[in-house]
Design a protein around this motif. Structure first.
Motif, PDB file in Angstrom:
ATOM      1  N   TYR A  60     -13.808  35.002  26.881  1.00 10.41           N
ATOM      2  CA  TYR A  60     -14.190  36.026  26.352  1.00 10.41           C
ATOM      3  C   TYR A  60     -13.272  37.403  26.343  1.00 10.41           C
ATOM      4  O   TYR A  60     -13.647  38.311  26.311  1.00 10.41           O
ATOM      5  CB  TYR A  60     -15.451  36.626  26.968  1.00 10.41           C
ATOM      6  N   ILE A  63      -9.366  40.099  31.133  1.00 10.08           N
ATOM      7  CA  ILE A  63      -8.270  39.827  31.671  1.00 10.08           C
ATOM      8  C   ILE A  63      -8.145  40.337  33.041  1.00 10.08           C
ATOM      9  O   ILE A  63      -8.504  41.572  33.231  1.00 10.08           O
ATOM     10  CB  ILE A  63      -6.894  40.674  30.975  1.00 10.08           C
ATOM     11  N   THR A  65      -6.430  41.149  36.555  1.00  4.01           N
ATOM     12  CA  THR A  65      -5.015  41.317  37.057  1.00  4.01           C
ATOM     13  C   THR A  65      -4.961  41.731  38.424  1.00  4.01           C
ATOM     14  O   THR A  65      -5.558  42.740  38.693  1.00  4.01           O
ATOM     15  CB  THR A  65      -4.249  42.831  36.308  1.00  4.01           C
ATOM     16  N   ASN A  67      -2.551  43.164  41.365  1.00  2.59           N
ATOM     17  CA  ASN A  67      -1.165  43.507  41.515  1.00  2.59           C
ATOM     18  C   ASN A  67      -0.885  43.590  43.216  1.00  2.59           C
ATOM     19  O   ASN A  67      -1.658  44.518  43.572  1.00  2.59           O
ATOM     20  CB  ASN A  67      -0.719  45.050  41.081  1.00  2.59           C
TER      21      ASN A  67
ATOM     22  N   GLY B 156     -20.896  38.567  32.591  1.00  2.00           N
ATOM     23  CA  GLY B 156     -19.364  39.131  32.559  1.00  2.00           C
ATOM     24  C   GLY B 156     -19.268  39.910  33.878  1.00  2.00           C
ATOM     25  O   GLY B 156     -17.879  39.931  34.249  1.00  2.00           O
ATOM     26  N   GLU B 159     -18.697  38.156  37.258  1.00  2.00           N
ATOM     27  CA  GLU B 159     -17.632  37.693  37.591  1.00  2.00           C
ATOM     28  C   GLU B 159     -16.564  38.762  37.968  1.00  2.00           C
ATOM     29  O   GLU B 159     -15.729  38.458  38.876  1.00  2.00           O
ATOM     30  CB  GLU B 159     -17.163  37.195  36.203  1.00  2.00           C
ATOM     31  N   ALA B 160     -16.531  39.870  37.318  1.00  2.00           N
ATOM     32  CA  ALA B 160     -15.563  40.995  37.811  1.00  2.00           C
ATOM     33  C   ALA B 160     -16.038  41.435  39.093  1.00  2.00           C
ATOM     34  O   ALA B 160     -14.915  41.645  39.859  1.00  2.00           O
ATOM     35  CB  ALA B 160     -15.771  42.162  36.758  1.00  2.00           C
ATOM     36  N   GLY B 162     -16.935  39.786  41.599  1.00  2.00           N
ATOM     37  CA  GLY B 162     -16.612  38.722  42.248  1.00  2.00           C
ATOM     38  C   GLY B 162     -15.115  38.694  42.579  1.00  2.00           C
ATOM     39  O   GLY B 162     -14.392  38.518  43.676  1.00  2.00           O
ATOM     40  N   GLU B 163     -14.279  39.314  41.566  1.00  2.00           N
ATOM     41  CA  GLU B 163     -13.067  39.341  41.691  1.00  2.00           C
ATOM     42  C   GLU B 163     -12.487  40.666  42.437  1.00  2.00           C
ATOM     43  O   GLU B 163     -11.132  40.533  42.732  1.00  2.00           O
ATOM     44  CB  GLU B 163     -12.575  39.364  40.089  1.00  2.00           C
ATOM     45  N   SER B 192      -3.671  46.351  43.924  1.00  2.00           N
ATOM     46  CA  SER B 192      -4.916  46.670  43.233  1.00  2.00           C
ATOM     47  C   SER B 192      -5.496  45.559  42.359  1.00  2.00           C
ATOM     48  O   SER B 192      -4.413  44.654  41.938  1.00  2.00           O
ATOM     49  CB  SER B 192      -4.242  47.883  42.278  1.00  2.00           C
ATOM     50  N   VAL B 193      -6.523  45.476  41.919  1.00  2.00           N
ATOM     51  CA  VAL B 193      -7.216  44.596  41.065  1.00  2.00           C
ATOM     52  C   VAL B 193      -7.643  45.191  39.748  1.00  2.00           C
ATOM     53  O   VAL B 193      -8.523  46.339  40.089  1.00  2.00           O
ATOM     54  CB  VAL B 193      -8.255  43.868  41.719  1.00  2.00           C
ATOM     55  N   HIS B 194      -7.314  44.661  38.676  1.00  2.00           N
ATOM     56  CA  HIS B 194      -7.971  45.180  37.392  1.00  2.00           C
ATOM     57  C   HIS B 194      -8.678  44.147  36.654  1.00  2.00           C
ATOM     58  O   HIS B 194      -8.187  43.289  36.503  1.00  2.00           O
ATOM     59  CB  HIS B 194      -7.099  45.824  36.540  1.00  2.00           C
ATOM     60  N   CYS B 195      -9.850  44.579  36.200  1.00  2.07           N
ATOM     61  CA  CYS B 195     -10.610  43.587  35.190  1.00  2.07           C
ATOM     62  C   CYS B 195     -10.672  44.376  34.006  1.00  2.07           C
ATOM     63  O   CYS B 195     -11.365  45.520  33.879  1.00  2.07           O
ATOM     64  CB  CYS B 195     -11.881  43.293  35.736  1.00  2.07           C
ATOM     65  N   ASP B 196     -10.090  43.749  32.912  1.00  2.00           N
ATOM     66  CA  ASP B 196     -10.334  44.528  31.734  1.00  2.00           C
ATOM     67  C   ASP B 196     -10.950  43.546  30.507  1.00  2.00           C
ATOM     68  O   ASP B 196     -10.958  42.345  30.581  1.00  2.00           O
ATOM     69  CB  ASP B 196      -8.746  44.290  30.837  1.00  2.00           C
ATOM     70  N   TYR B 197     -12.118  44.278  30.060  1.00  5.44           N
ATOM     71  CA  TYR B 197     -12.696  43.680  28.783  1.00  5.44           C
ATOM     72  C   TYR B 197     -12.428  44.216  27.644  1.00  5.44           C
ATOM     73  O   TYR B 197     -12.537  45.518  27.372  1.00  5.44           O
ATOM     74  CB  TYR B 197     -14.367  43.995  29.169  1.00  5.44           C
ATOM     75  N   PRO B 198     -12.074  43.519  26.730  1.00 10.30           N
ATOM     76  CA  PRO B 198     -11.615  43.850  25.373  1.00 10.30           C
ATOM     77  C   PRO B 198     -13.032  44.229  24.620  1.00 10.30           C
ATOM     78  O   PRO B 198     -14.049  43.851  25.058  1.00 10.30           O
ATOM     79  CB  PRO B 198     -11.019  43.036  24.552  1.00 10.30           C
ATOM     80  N   SER B 201     -14.934  41.539  23.126  1.00 10.20           N
ATOM     81  CA  SER B 201     -15.370  40.407  24.050  1.00 10.20           C
ATOM     82  C   SER B 201     -16.890  39.870  23.825  1.00 10.20           C
ATOM     83  O   SER B 201     -17.713  40.830  23.282  1.00 10.20           O
ATOM     84  CB  SER B 201     -15.196  40.700  25.208  1.00 10.20           C
ATOM     85  N   ASP B 202     -17.067  38.737  23.649  1.00  7.43           N
ATOM     86  CA  ASP B 202     -18.481  38.074  23.498  1.00  7.43           C
ATOM     87  C   ASP B 202     -19.567  38.642  24.674  1.00  7.43           C
ATOM     88  O   ASP B 202     -20.501  38.716  24.602  1.00  7.43           O
ATOM     89  CB  ASP B 202     -18.414  36.763  23.476  1.00  7.43           C
ATOM     90  N   MET B 203     -18.857  39.011  25.756  1.00  9.35           N
ATOM     91  CA  MET B 203     -19.475  39.515  26.904  1.00  9.35           C
ATOM     92  C   MET B 203     -19.984  41.016  26.505  1.00  9.35           C
ATOM     93  O   MET B 203     -20.853  41.658  27.185  1.00  9.35           O
ATOM     94  CB  MET B 203     -18.619  39.645  28.150  1.00  9.35           C
TER      95      MET B 203
END
Lengths: 331, 270
Positions: A60, A63, A65, A67, B156, B159-160, B162-163, B192-198, B201-203
Motif C-alpha cells: 500500500y 514506507i 524508515t 534511522n 494500516g 501496523e505503524a 507496531g513499528e 528515529s522511526v518514521h512511517c509514511d503513508y502516501p 495508498s489503499d490504506m
C-alpha cells in the motif's frame, strides 16, 4: 527477500565497525509481519548524519524508515585457523539442538569432548557451584550421527552455551549443517554454517584449564581438582552407558544430587564425587551385583535422600567413602 | 431474565443479549478508573479523561441494545469503569465462553447502577455506586476549524503502531499536501522511526490537507488509543488549527452494529 544492494553507494566501500544490534533487531522484530507486508528493504549508511537507515517499502505504498544511531567500536580480531583444527565434525543443527535442549536454561557453559569413538556434551560447573546440589547432564553422540567426523586428538573444551544455542537456532532456521572445528582447551572453537548465499562463522573462546589443556585419553588417578574429578566421574558413567546403549545413538544422563554432607564434615567434596576415584574398590561390595553402573550411581542418590530419616541402605554402608562421612549417624 | 422490581421506578433501563457488544467498547476507553456516563434517547456517551490533556468518548448507540428506555432528556452519572467492566465480564470476556445477557437499570442520582447478568441460567446481580457528574474538559474541537483530515483503514495504522518506538516520549504526526503526505514519527534513544503513508495508498480512504502541520503528542497519552485501534476497522485523524488531535475509531460490534470511540489529545507545547 533480499534484493541486490545498491552497490554504487560511496559509503559501502568503507569498513565501519559499529554496534547497534538491539535496535537493528527491533527493525525486524516481526518476521511474520515483514514476510507479509514488506516488498523491499533498503539499508543505507548515512555517515555524515551518523545514521544507519533501514527503509522498509511495504504494501500500500507505506514506507517505514528507521534511522538508527550507532557508535564506533573496536572489533575483535579473532586468531584462528579452521584448517589446523584436528577435530572437525559436521552435523545437522537439529541433532545438536536436540542435544543442548537437555541443559537447563540457566546453564552458563558446556563442555564438549571428543574421543575416537564418541562425542559428548555435558554441563560445566565452575568451582563456586556446590556440586552436591547441582544437576549434571551429559549427552553422548556416536560418530555415525555426524555427517562428517574427524577426531584427530582426544580433548575437551568448555564454552558458553548461550552463544551455542544462538548459533544452532540460526542454523536450524536456515536448515543448515553446522561444522565444528576445535583443537584444545583455551583455543577457540569455530562453528560455521554455509550455503549458496551465506556463510557464517562463529568463533567462541574456550575455557583455558591448566589440566584440561593437555589432550588426554585416560582419567588420571591423582587429580587435585575436584571439579575435574567430578567431571571425570560423569564421563566414566557416560562411557559405560555408551557401551550398554550402543544401539541408540544418543544417551542422556541427568543426575541430581542433594548435598548429603554433614555440616561438620572435613571432606569438602560430596561423597559421590570422591567415590569416583574408588570405583573399582566399592563395586564388589555392592549388594546388587551386576547392576549397571548408572544404577550404582542412582543408589547413591537415593541413599543420600533417605539419610535424614536414619535409614541407610546397605548398599551405601558397604562403600568406604560414604561410611566415613556418615558413620556417626548410621551406626 | 426476570424483572427485578417494576421498571417504572428506573429512569434508565437497557437490555442486551450479548454483553460483549457493550463491554468491548467500554474497554476501548478503559485507561482510567473513573468514567462519566451520559445517557440520552440516542444512546450512551462514556467519557474518560486523563491529565487534563486527553479525553476519550465512546458513543454507544441505543440501537445496539434490544430494549432501551430513558425517562429524562439526559441521565448523567459517574461510575468506576473498572468495577463496571469487572461485572460485565464476570462470566468471562472471551467469545468462546458463550453469550451473557445483561439488563442495566438506574434509578437516578444517589442510586447505584444495577446490572443483572445471566449466562446459562446463572444470574448475577451487581450494584455499582455512582457519583454525580463533573464537568468534562471543554476541548471545543470544532468541525469548521479542522485543518487536516485523513481517514484510514485501521489495519494500516495498527501496523505503524507496531513499528514505532513506543518507548519514546513523543509521537509526531505530520500532514502535508506534498510528500510525505502523512507521517508518524517517534524519536527514541536508538534513533528515529518514521512511517509514511502516501495519500493514494489503499490504506488511505480520504486525505484532505490544507497546510503542512506537524505536532508532537505524548506517547503516554496516546497509548490508550491502541486498545481502540485493535477493535476498530476505520480511523479518522483530524487536527484543528491549534494542533488539537481528534481520532475517531469506527468499531463494528459482533452484531454488525457500528459504534464510535473518539479521542482528543492536546499537542505538546515546547
Amino acid at each position: 527477500m533480499l534484493y541486490p544492494l545498491n552497490t554504487d553507494h560511496q559509503a559501502r566501500k568503507q569498513h565501519v565497525p559499529f554496534r547497534k544490534s538491539l535496535a537493528v533487531l527491533s527493525v525486524f522484530h516481526s518476521l511474520v509481519g515483514i514476510e507479509r507486508s514488506v516488498d523491499r528493504c533498503k539499508i543505507q549508511l548515512d555517515l555524515p548524519a551518523c545514521r544507519l537507515v533501514f527503509q522498509l517499502h511495504c504494501r500500500y505504498g507505506i514506507i517505514k524508515t528507521h534511522n538508527l544511531t550507532f557508535q564506533d567500536c573496536e572489533s575483535l580480531q579473532a586468531m584462528y585457523s579452521k584448517s589446523q583444527c584436528p577435530n572437525v565434525f559436521r552435523a545437522q543443527a537439529k541433532l545438536l539442538i536436540d542435544s543442548v535442549i537437555h541443559f537447563q536454561m540457566n546453564q552458563e557453559e558446556v563442555t564438549l569432548g571428543v574421543t575416537q569413538t564418541k562425542v559428548f556434551l555435558r554441563n560445566y560447573l565452575d568451582g563456586e557451584v556446590d556440586v552436591g546440589r547441582a544437576t549434571l547432564t551429559g549427552i553422548c553422540l556416536s560418530p555415525q550421527e555426524f555427517e562428517h567426523f574427524t577426531a584427530g586428538v582426544d580433548t575437551e573444551v568448555t564454552f558458553c552455551l548461550k552463544e551455542l544455542r544462538g548459533v544452532l537456532t540460526f542454523a536450524e532456521a536456515s536448515n543448515l549443517s553446522v561444522s565444528i572445528n576445535f583443537e584444545s582447551a583455551g583455543r577457540p572453537i569455530i562453528f560455521s554454517v554455509e550455503d549458496s548465499i551465506l556463510e557464517a562463522t562463529f568463533i567462541l573462546a574456550t575455557l583455558a584449564d591448566a589440566i584440561d589443556s593437555q589432550p588426554r585419553t585416560l582419567p588420571s588417578e591423582h587429580n587435585p581438582h575436584s571439579a575435574n574429578k567430578r567431571s571425570r566421574h560423569l564421563q566414566e558413567i557416560l562411557d559405560e552407558e555408551m557401551v550398554s546403549l550402543d544401539t541408540s545413538g544418543m544417551t542422556i544422563s541427568a543426575v541430581e544430587a542433594q548435598n548429603e554432607l554433614p555440616t561438620g564434615s572435613t571432606i569438602p567434596a560430596p561423597a559421590w564425587v570422591r567415590q569416583s576415584s574408588t570405583d573399582e574398590v566399592t563395586e564388589p561390595n555392592q549388594e546388587s551385583e551386576g547392576a549397571p553402573p548408572q544404577k550404582k550411581f542412582r543408589s547413591l542418590f537415593f541413599a543420600a535422600m533417605s539419610k535424614p530419616s536414619g535409614v541407610l541402605g546397605e548398599t551405601i554402608s558397604g562403600q568406604s567413602v560414604l561410611a566415613e562421612d556418615s558413620g556417626g549417624e548410621s551406626d | 431474565m426476570d424483572q427485578a422490581g417494576g421498571d417504572q421506578e428506573f429512569v434508565f433501563v437497557a437490555k442486551l443479549d450479548n454483553v460483549r457488544n457493550f463491554s468491548n467498547i467500554l474497554r476501548a476507553v478503559h485507561f482510567k478508573d473513573q468514567a462519566a456516563f451520559c445517557v440520552t434517547a440516542n444512546g450512551i456517551k462514556v467519557t474518560v479523561e486523563d491529565s487534563k490533556c486527553m479525553q476519550a468518548n465512546a458513543f454507544i448507540q441505543a440501537g445496539i441494545f434490544h430494549e432501551y428506555h430513558v425517562k429524562a432528556d439526559s441521565v448523567t452519572f459517574r461510575i468506576n469503569l473498572t468495577a463496571l467492566l469487572g461485572c460485565l465480564t464476570i462470566f468471562g470476556s472471551s467469545s468462546q465462553s458463550g453469550t451473557t445477557a445483561m439488563k442495566m437499570c438506574y434509578r437516578g442520582d444517589g442510586h447505584p447502577l444495577v446490572a443483572l447478568l445471566e449466562d446459562g441460567g446463572v444470574l448475577t446481580d451487581c450494584k455499582i455506586k455512582t457519583q454525580e457528574m463533573e464537568d468534562a474538559l471543554p476541548f471545543d474541537f470544532c468541525h469548521t476549524d479542522v485543518v487536516n483530515k485523513a481517514i484510514m483503514k485501521a489495519e494500516g495504522l495498527r501496523e505503524a503502531f507496531g513499528e514505532l518506538d513506543m518507548s519514546s516520549d513523543f509521537l509526531e504526526i505530520m500532514m502535508s499536501p506534498d510528500k510525505p503526505f502523512f507521517r508518524l514519527s517517534t524519536f527514541g534513544s536508538s534513533g528515529s522511526v518514521h512511517c509514511d503513508y502516501p495519500k493514494d495508498s489503499d490504506m488511505m480512504e480520504l486525505f484532505s490537507c490544507a497546510k503542512v502541520q506537524s505536532n508532537r503528542y505524548r506517547v503516554n497519552l496516546l497509548k490508550p488509543f491502541t486498545k481502540a485501534l485493535t477493535l476498530s476497522c476505520k480511523v479518522a485523524i483530524r487536527t484543528d488549527s491549534r494542533g488539537l488531535l481528534s481520532l475517531q475509531f469506527m468499531i463494528r460490534t459482533e452484531d454488525g452494529q457500528i459504534c464510535f470511540v473518539e479521542f482528543y489529545c492536546c499537542p505538546d507545547e515546547e
